[in-house]
Design an enzyme around this catalytic site. Structure first.
Site, mmCIF file in Angstrom:
data_model
loop_
_atom_site.group_PDB
_atom_site.id
_atom_site.type_symbol
_atom_site.label_atom_id
_atom_site.label_comp_id
_atom_site.label_asym_id
_atom_site.label_seq_id
_atom_site.Cartn_x
_atom_site.Cartn_y
_atom_site.Cartn_z
ATOM 1 C CG ASP A 1 -1.774 -1.126 1.178
ATOM 2 O OD1 ASP A 1 -2.776 -1.013 0.159
ATOM 3 O OD2 ASP A 1 -2.096 -1.852 2.240
ATOM 4 C CD GLU B 1 9.491 -11.377 -11.146
ATOM 5 O OE1 GLU B 1 10.704 -10.721 -10.478
ATOM 6 O OE2 GLU B 1 8.337 -11.526 -10.976
ATOM 7 N NE ARG C 1 14.390 -33.547 -20.032
ATOM 8 C CZ ARG C 1 13.483 -34.175 -18.933
ATOM 9 N NH1 ARG C 1 13.839 -33.803 -17.928
ATOM 10 N NH2 ARG C 1 12.791 -34.919 -19.536
ATOM 11 C CG HIS D 1 9.125 -6.529 -12.783
ATOM 12 N ND1 HIS D 1 8.378 -7.651 -13.230
ATOM 13 C CD2 HIS D 1 8.357 -5.383 -13.122
ATOM 14 C CE1 HIS D 1 7.301 -7.390 -13.782
ATOM 15 N NE2 HIS D 1 7.493 -5.957 -14.074
ATOM 16 C CB THR E 1 9.597 1.447 1.241
ATOM 17 O OG1 THR E 1 8.827 0.170 0.949
ATOM 18 C CG2 THR E 1 9.395 1.932 2.479
ATOM 19 C CB ILE F 1 15.470 -10.533 -2.890
ATOM 20 C CG1 ILE F 1 14.358 -10.506 -3.770
ATOM 21 C CG2 ILE F 1 14.714 -11.046 -1.254
ATOM 22 C CD1 ILE F 1 13.858 -11.832 -4.142
ATOM 23 C CG ASP F 2 14.192 -7.027 -6.605
ATOM 24 O OD1 ASP F 2 14.191 -8.571 -6.393
ATOM 25 O OD2 ASP F 2 13.114 -6.461 -6.759
HETATM 26 O O1 F6P Z 1 10.507 -6.328 -5.124
HETATM 27 C C1 F6P Z 1 11.096 -7.587 -4.637
HETATM 28 C C2 F6P Z 1 10.323 -8.672 -5.554
HETATM 29 O O2 F6P Z 1 10.602 -9.881 -5.018
HETATM 30 C C3 F6P Z 1 10.708 -8.659 -7.146
HETATM 31 O O3 F6P Z 1 11.743 -9.600 -7.284
HETATM 32 C C4 F6P Z 1 9.362 -9.285 -7.826
HETATM 33 O O4 F6P Z 1 9.028 -8.881 -8.986
HETATM 34 C C5 F6P Z 1 8.207 -8.788 -6.719
HETATM 35 O O5 F6P Z 1 9.067 -8.617 -5.646
HETATM 36 C C6 F6P Z 1 7.114 -9.858 -6.486
HETATM 37 O O6 F6P Z 1 6.324 -9.192 -5.763
HETATM 38 P P1 F6P Z 1 4.933 -9.907 -5.169
HETATM 39 O O7 F6P Z 1 5.481 -10.787 -3.915
HETATM 40 O O8 F6P Z 1 3.975 -8.939 -4.594
HETATM 41 O O9 F6P Z 1 4.248 -10.835 -6.019
#
Ligand code: F6P
Length: 377
Positions: free
Chosen positions: A75, A230, A170, A179, A113, A134-135
């Site tokens: 939020d 991702e 494989r 992201h 944040t 974690i990013d």
């Molecule tokens: O911002 C951290 C993160 O783990 C990103 O790597 C990922 O894209 C996102 O959060 C996933 O968010 P949620 O848990 O809201 O799906």
């Protein structure tokens, strides 16, 4: 006068959050004689005034626990869904800050944040933040807590995928969180010995990846591990996104609302088309190389469980420094990690400052030297 501080955790959870809450809280109470309360579920808890006393023994025994004892949410103060309607709740946050007689609000979170915290600081609240994700993509800090744990988990997963990929000859395409930034895919890809690493910062071509895998086959290596972030995109998607983002910037500058709406919808459609890209990539590589291919999505496994020793140490260093900064009267800053030490960085320099992987970063150079393909050549 005893200082009163409130702590909240916002955004996606991260290993090390509890270690940081404990670091701030214990140092604030035991070393500096402050009173500490926590708010539940990020900024929403502050809006709804749901608080918890963090005194006594509440902070004992949480150092090693994953997640956050306070709960979290994505939020935003200025855009919060209340009874199905999106509303600006900033004024209520300011009111609840004063109702709780706070001298400082400590926000533990990632890029979003930091932006929200700056807005509250601009409303006159005393705010300090800690960098968590974690990013590892928060600007102006060497690193963020949560990254080290996720790096270990993703690397361990790649290790395990190696033996099965090797046994079945494989391709395994493993999707790693990230992201817009690829630090986690890059770090774990290198540490886990991935053959191909795909990052959001380096658009890839299918041909370049297939060539690299076929080259390995020619050299007697009939399996490959592809570590894909991702948010990695192929060259076509990258070009479309760049075009739309430039158009959006123009529409915003000219305040053309209709055009802005249309471009936003196009960007959303592009994102939607992107869902399941790891599956599509695995399928496409199977067709192009003739090798069987399987996708694996690590997902939220990367955010769960016990924090690593490195994250516990980092979170404790940042948390205790935060208490010291509050005692010194600082506010409007993020507690950044700088070498073995910490540094207060003004929130204006942090908010909106996403730390992406520079394409010429030394980690990328090292990876290329050991034969990793980034899908770009
Ligand atoms: O911002 C951290 C993160 O783990 C990103 O790597 C990922 O894209 C996102 O959060 C996933 O968010 P949620 O848990 O809201 O799906």
């Amino acid at each position: 006068m005893t200082k009163r501080i409130g702590i909240l955790t916002a955004g996606g959870d991260s290993p090390g959050l509890n270690a940081a809450i404990r670091g701030v809280g214990k140092a604030a109470q035991e070393a500096f004689g402050m009173r500490v309360i926590g708010f539940r579920d990020g900024f929403r808890g502050l809006v709804e005034n749901r608080s918890v006393d963090l005194g006594g023994s509440v902070l004992s025994g949480i150092l090693t626990i994953g997640g956050t004892i306070l709960g979290t949410s994505r939020d935003k103060p200025h855009k919060m869904k209340i009874a199905g309607k999106t509303q600006d709740m900033t004024d209520l946050i300011v009111e609840n800050y004063h109702r709780n007689h706070l001298d400082m609000l400590v926000c533990l979170g990632g890029g979003g944040t930091q932006k929200n915290a700056l807005q509250l600081a601009q409303k006159g609240l005393n705010v300090i933040t800690l960098p968590k994700t974690i990013d590892n993509d928060v600007g102006m800090t060497d690193t963020t807590f949560g990254f080290d744990t996720a790096l270990g988990i993703a690397t361990g997963a790649i290790d395990r995928l190696h033996s099965t990929a090797h046994s079945h000859h494989r391709i395994i395409v493993v999707e790693i969180m990230g992201h817009r930034s690829g630090w986690l895919a890059l770090g774990s890809g290198i540490a886990g010995g991935a053959d191909v690493i795909l990052l959001p910062e380096i658009p890839y071509s299918f041909e370049a990846i297939a060539d690299a895998i076929s080259h390995r086959v020619k050299n007697g290596k009939n399996f490959s591990i592809v570590a894909v972030a991702e948010g990695a995109v192929d060259t076509e998607q990258a070009a479309t996104r760049a075009r739309l983002e430039a158009a959006l910037a123009n529409a915003e500058a000219s305040e053309d609302k209709k055009q802005r709406k249309e471009i936003k919808a196009e960007l959303k459609a592009l994102e939607a088309d992107y869902v399941g890209h790891t599956m599509k990539l695995a399928h496409r590589l199977e067709q192009m190389t003739g090798l069987e291919s399987r996708p694996t999505i690590l997902g939220h496994l990367q955010r769960g469980g016990t924090p690593s020793a490195g994250d516990r140490l980092l979170a404790t260093r940042l948390g205790t420094a935060c208490a010291e900064y509050i005692d010194d009267g600082l506010s409007g800053v993020m507690v950044a990690a700088r070498g073995d030490s910490t540094e207060p960085v003004p929130l204006e320099q942090v908010a909106g400052n996403k730390k992406l992987v520079p394409p010429d970063h030394p980690w990328i150079e090292s990876a290329r030297r050991v034969g990793v393909c980034f899908g770009d050549r």
